[in-house]
Scaffold this motif. Structure first.
Motif, PDB file in Angstrom:
ATOM      1  N   ILE A  88       0.848  -1.190   0.000  1.00 20.59           N
ATOM      2  CA  ILE A  88       0.000   0.000   0.000  1.00 20.59           C
ATOM      3  C   ILE A  88       0.886   1.244   0.000  1.00 20.59           C
ATOM      4  O   ILE A  88       1.793   1.385   0.822  1.00 20.59           O
ATOM      5  N   ALA A  89       0.613   2.139  -0.940  1.00 26.17           N
ATOM      6  CA  ALA A  89       1.345   3.403  -1.031  1.00 26.17           C
ATOM      7  C   ALA A  89       0.449   4.531  -0.532  1.00 26.17           C
ATOM      8  O   ALA A  89      -0.752   4.566  -0.810  1.00 26.17           O
ATOM      9  N   CYS A 114      -2.799   6.244 -11.489  1.00 21.94           N
ATOM     10  CA  CYS A 114      -1.805   5.547 -12.307  1.00 21.94           C
ATOM     11  C   CYS A 114      -0.394   5.694 -11.742  1.00 21.94           C
ATOM     12  O   CYS A 114       0.079   6.815 -11.508  1.00 21.94           O
ATOM     13  N   VAL A 115       0.266   4.568 -11.522  1.00 25.89           N
ATOM     14  CA  VAL A 115       1.655   4.527 -11.070  1.00 25.89           C
ATOM     15  C   VAL A 115       2.439   3.620 -12.009  1.00 25.89           C
ATOM     16  O   VAL A 115       2.061   2.459 -12.209  1.00 25.89           O
ATOM     17  N   ARG A 116       3.483   4.150 -12.620  1.00 26.60           N
ATOM     18  CA  ARG A 116       4.322   3.361 -13.546  1.00 26.60           C
ATOM     19  C   ARG A 116       3.492   2.680 -14.630  1.00 26.60           C
ATOM     20  O   ARG A 116       3.741   1.529 -15.007  1.00 26.60           O
ATOM     21  N   GLY A 117       2.496   3.368 -15.105  1.00 26.42           N
ATOM     22  CA  GLY A 117       1.680   2.856 -16.192  1.00 26.42           C
ATOM     23  C   GLY A 117       0.609   1.871 -15.786  1.00 26.42           C
ATOM     24  O   GLY A 117      -0.089   1.327 -16.642  1.00 26.42           O
ATOM     25  N   ILE A 140       3.288  -4.253  -8.619  1.00 24.92           N
ATOM     26  CA  ILE A 140       4.083  -3.328  -9.431  1.00 24.92           C
ATOM     27  C   ILE A 140       5.498  -3.313  -8.854  1.00 24.92           C
ATOM     28  O   ILE A 140       5.703  -2.858  -7.726  1.00 24.92           O
ATOM     29  N   PRO A 141       6.463  -3.815  -9.591  1.00 28.82           N
ATOM     30  CA  PRO A 141       7.813  -3.947  -9.002  1.00 28.82           C
ATOM     31  C   PRO A 141       8.480  -2.596  -8.753  1.00 28.82           C
ATOM     32  O   PRO A 141       8.405  -1.684  -9.572  1.00 28.82           O
ATOM     33  N   GLY A 142       9.092  -2.475  -7.597  1.00 26.40           N
ATOM     34  CA  GLY A 142       9.977  -1.352  -7.324  1.00 26.40           C
ATOM     35  C   GLY A 142       9.334  -0.026  -6.989  1.00 26.40           C
ATOM     36  O   GLY A 142      10.008   1.001  -7.007  1.00 26.40           O
ATOM     37  N   VAL A 143       8.035  -0.005  -6.688  1.00 25.43           N
ATOM     38  CA  VAL A 143       7.421   1.276  -6.331  1.00 25.43           C
ATOM     39  C   VAL A 143       8.084   1.819  -5.078  1.00 25.43           C
ATOM     40  O   VAL A 143       8.293   1.093  -4.098  1.00 25.43           O
ATOM     41  N   GLN A 144       8.421   3.098  -5.104  1.00 20.37           N
ATOM     42  CA  GLN A 144       9.136   3.690  -3.981  1.00 20.37           C
ATOM     43  C   GLN A 144       8.728   5.146  -3.813  1.00 20.37           C
ATOM     44  O   GLN A 144       8.142   5.745  -4.724  1.00 20.37           O
ATOM     45  N   PRO A 145       9.007   5.733  -2.636  1.00 16.15           N
ATOM     46  CA  PRO A 145       8.694   7.150  -2.437  1.00 16.15           C
ATOM     47  C   PRO A 145       9.334   8.003  -3.530  1.00 16.15           C
ATOM     48  O   PRO A 145      10.478   7.790  -3.932  1.00 16.15           O
ATOM     49  N   GLY A 146       8.566   8.950  -4.000  1.00 14.98           N
ATOM     50  CA  GLY A 146       9.023   9.815  -5.087  1.00 14.98           C
ATOM     51  C   GLY A 146       8.436   9.455  -6.426  1.00 14.98           C
ATOM     52  O   GLY A 146       8.447  10.274  -7.355  1.00 14.98           O
ATOM     53  N   ASP A 147       7.898   8.232  -6.577  1.00 20.95           N
ATOM     54  CA  ASP A 147       7.277   7.849  -7.850  1.00 20.95           C
ATOM     55  C   ASP A 147       6.065   8.730  -8.137  1.00 20.95           C
ATOM     56  O   ASP A 147       5.272   9.045  -7.246  1.00 20.95           O
ATOM     57  N   ASP A 172      -3.250  11.757 -18.972  1.00 23.09           N
ATOM     58  CA  ASP A 172      -3.205  10.898 -20.154  1.00 23.09           C
ATOM     59  C   ASP A 172      -3.720   9.486 -19.866  1.00 23.09           C
ATOM     60  O   ASP A 172      -4.372   8.867 -20.711  1.00 23.09           O
ATOM     61  N   SER A 173      -3.408   8.954 -18.692  1.00 17.78           N
ATOM     62  CA  SER A 173      -3.772   7.565 -18.378  1.00 17.78           C
ATOM     63  C   SER A 173      -5.131   7.455 -17.692  1.00 17.78           C
ATOM     64  O   SER A 173      -5.783   6.407 -17.764  1.00 17.78           O
ATOM     65  N   VAL A 174      -5.532   8.500 -16.994  1.00 19.40           N
ATOM     66  CA  VAL A 174      -6.828   8.508 -16.293  1.00 19.40           C
ATOM     67  C   VAL A 174      -7.590   9.740 -16.766  1.00 19.40           C
ATOM     68  O   VAL A 174      -7.401  10.840 -16.234  1.00 19.40           O
ATOM     69  N   PRO A 175      -8.433   9.622 -17.780  1.00 15.81           N
ATOM     70  CA  PRO A 175      -9.177  10.789 -18.271  1.00 15.81           C
ATOM     71  C   PRO A 175     -10.032  11.404 -17.167  1.00 15.81           C
ATOM     72  O   PRO A 175     -10.592  10.690 -16.336  1.00 15.81           O
ATOM     73  N   VAL A 176     -10.104  12.723 -17.171  1.00 21.41           N
ATOM     74  CA  VAL A 176     -10.913  13.397 -16.158  1.00 21.41           C
ATOM     75  C   VAL A 176     -12.382  12.995 -16.293  1.00 21.41           C
ATOM     76  O   VAL A 176     -13.140  12.978 -15.316  1.00 21.41           O
TER      77      VAL A 176
END
Length: 525
Positions: A431-432, A454-457, A478-485, A492-496
């Motif tokens: 969980i982030a 959306c995180v890392r696509g 999702i591999p490697g998620v870290q603070p700062g992502d 673009d990935s999540v239309p309003v």
């Protein structure tokens, strides 16, 4: 090239965008900051100074912080001489050079310029308090970026950013302009702080593009634009009697929707000795919100004809169902009703040109035969489609809301997340936590997995409730998620539109709900 596809798949998420763009953001101590990292060539400097010159206001001095210039094979002495000439021509008040080359050529720069051999030496010599009420252009290159200089001067706010693409604004404006006659004027709606995007930069961009009018909802918005250096005509759509001083002082053009307001406006113009002040007559052709009906228009004409302090500049109305083909019969009746009102008003002033306009963004694409003298460009300017039949597919959303991960934790199945323990994990999860919440404009109904960011696509559902200043998302798998992502809330990935659909509302509400504490960054590609 012989690289294993699995390796490519692993490495692609690690790519980061190259910021070959020009950003505009608020700076410290009432400064405005333009940060250009596209290139450091002399031609690019000319473009940056031109962009800067369109944002000049009387209450801000001009500062240029310039890195080493790429000579591009030309004699360095000639290049720096040309740069100095450009800076003199633009009447730059303060010039700071940073870099070994520009420091060695300080004598080539205009008198009073200060140079430093490195960013480190500059940062060790100045503080944010050394900059006040300045329009600052920071001009570096990708090879020697002045990012630390920009960070020093940037106004401190939370890490959530609403980015506004000014090139998309221009593209959308030109999309609609290409669909009307060359002599048809464009009225651009920037009320509600530019539908949440912020009005100043939008107004400056539209002014340079040749829009005919800007339109705001209340006089405060118009006064704000005047103070930001906007000189083009501005219509105020919901003026009040208490606003008359500001309207005249800032030369704002009010909508007239009642005879009482018209009489008050005339009285104030008479008191000031003003003649021929432009006003805009609102017709209620079917919205039934504000405006005159055909049977009340004669009284308006009588009042206008009896004096010369204010004069009708335009007559206009508002379509209420242009985006609903099932209501086209009603829309056509609105056109007919409005035409009768136009004929009545214009016949009363045969020697005066009175403009007319009724089309909104949808109307421009659906009813081009009704474009008349002007059209009004609203939500379409912001890249939001009102029709999904292909006629508006070229529009580009101008805004994207993003934040960044501040914490990543692993939890076992059954763990509860957030207030009231309502977010219950059904599996072992990662969980982030991200620093954006309902105080930033993220509606609480987007919690509990009702929306995904959306995180890392990868789309990551929310977990638990949306808090005031933060929320949690599930980044399991999702591999490697870290603070700062980076986390995209919409863009673009999540239309309003997807956010709006989840909330059972329209994109207008989502866009205008973004809190003013969220930093706005404007950029050119």
């Amino acid at each position: 090239l012989g690289t294993d596809p699995a390796t490519i798949a692993d490495r692609m998420p690690l790519l980061r965008p190259v910021r070959t763009r020009l950003d505009v953001a608020d700076g410290v101590n009432d400064c405005q900051m333009i940060h250009d990292t596209f290139s450091s060539g002399i031609a690019s400097l000319s473009l940056s100074l031109d962009f800067m010159s369109r944002r000049v206001t009387p209450d801000h001095t001009l500062t240029v912080i310039l890195g080493d210039i790429d000579t591009e094979g030309l004699p360095a002495a000639d290049v720096y001489a040309r740069a100095a000439a450009m800076l003199r021509l633009r009447h730059i008040d303060r010039i700071i050079g940073i870099g070994p080359e520009i420091n060695s050529r300080s004598s080539s720069l205009p008198a009073g310029s200060v140079t430093y051999p490195s960013v480190e030496e500059f940062l060790g010599s100045v503080t944010p308090d050394d900059f006040r009420s300045e329009l600052i252009l920071i001009k570096g290159s990708q090879d020697e970026p002045l990012g630390n200089v920009a960070r020093l001067l940037e106004k401190r706010r939370n890490g959530t950013v609403l980015e506004i693409n000014l090139d998309a604004v221009v593209d959308n404006f030109n999309f609609f302009r290409s669909r009307v006659r060359p002599d048809t004027g464009m009225v651009c709606m920037i009320k509600a702080s530019g539908y949440g995007a912020g009005s100043h930069e939008l107004a400056k961009t539209l002014q340079s593009q040749g829009a005919s009018y800007l339109a705001v909802a209340v006089h405060d918005e118009g006064v704000d634009l005047r103070q930001a250096g906007i000189t083009m005509p501005i219509i105020v759509l919901n003026p009040a009697v208490d606003d008359l001083n500001a309207i005249f002082d800032s030369h704002l053009e009010p909508e007239i929707y009642s005879v009482d307001f018209l009489r008050s406006l005339i009285a104030e113009a008479r008191r000031r000795g003003i003649k021929d002040y432009p006003v805009h007559i609102k017709i209620d052709s079917g919205m039934h919100r504000l405006g005159f009906r055909l049977d009340t228009l004669p009284e308006v004409i009588e009042v206008l004809s009896s004096q010369d302090y204010v004069v009708p500049s335009s007559i206009f109305s508002h379509l209420c169902a242009a985006d609903d083909p099932s209501e086209d019969e009603y829309t056509l009746r609105q056109f007919d009703y409005f035409e009768r009102c136009c004929v009545m008003l214009r016949s009363a002033f045969p020697g005066r040109r009175i403009l007319s306009h009724i089309l909104n963004s949808t109307g421009i694409t659906r009813f081009p035969g009704q474009q008349r003298d002007m059209v009004r460009l609203g939500i379409g300017l912001y890249g939001i489609r009102t029709m999904h039949d292909g006629s508006q597919d070229e529009l580009r959303p101008i805004s994207s809301l993003s934040t960044s991960v501040i914490s990543v934790k692993h939890w076992e199945a059954g763990t509860t997340i957030g207030y009231n323990r309502r977010g219950i994990l059904s599996r072992d999860s990662v969980i982030a936590t991200v620093p954006v919440g309902y105080a930033d404009g993220i509606n609480r109904h987007l919690g509990y997995g009702n929306a995904s960011f959306c995180v890392r696509g990868v789309l990551c559902p929310t977990v638990g409730s949306i808090c005031m200043d933060s929320c949690m998302i599930d980044v399991t798998g999702i591999p490697g998620v870290q603070p700062g992502d980076r986390v995209e809330i919409f863009g673009d990935s999540v239309p309003v539109e997807a956010i709006a659909d989840t909330l059972g509302t329209i994109p207008y509400e989502v866009l205008t709900s973004i809190s003013q504490r969220v930093k706005r960054v404007y950029y050119r590609e």
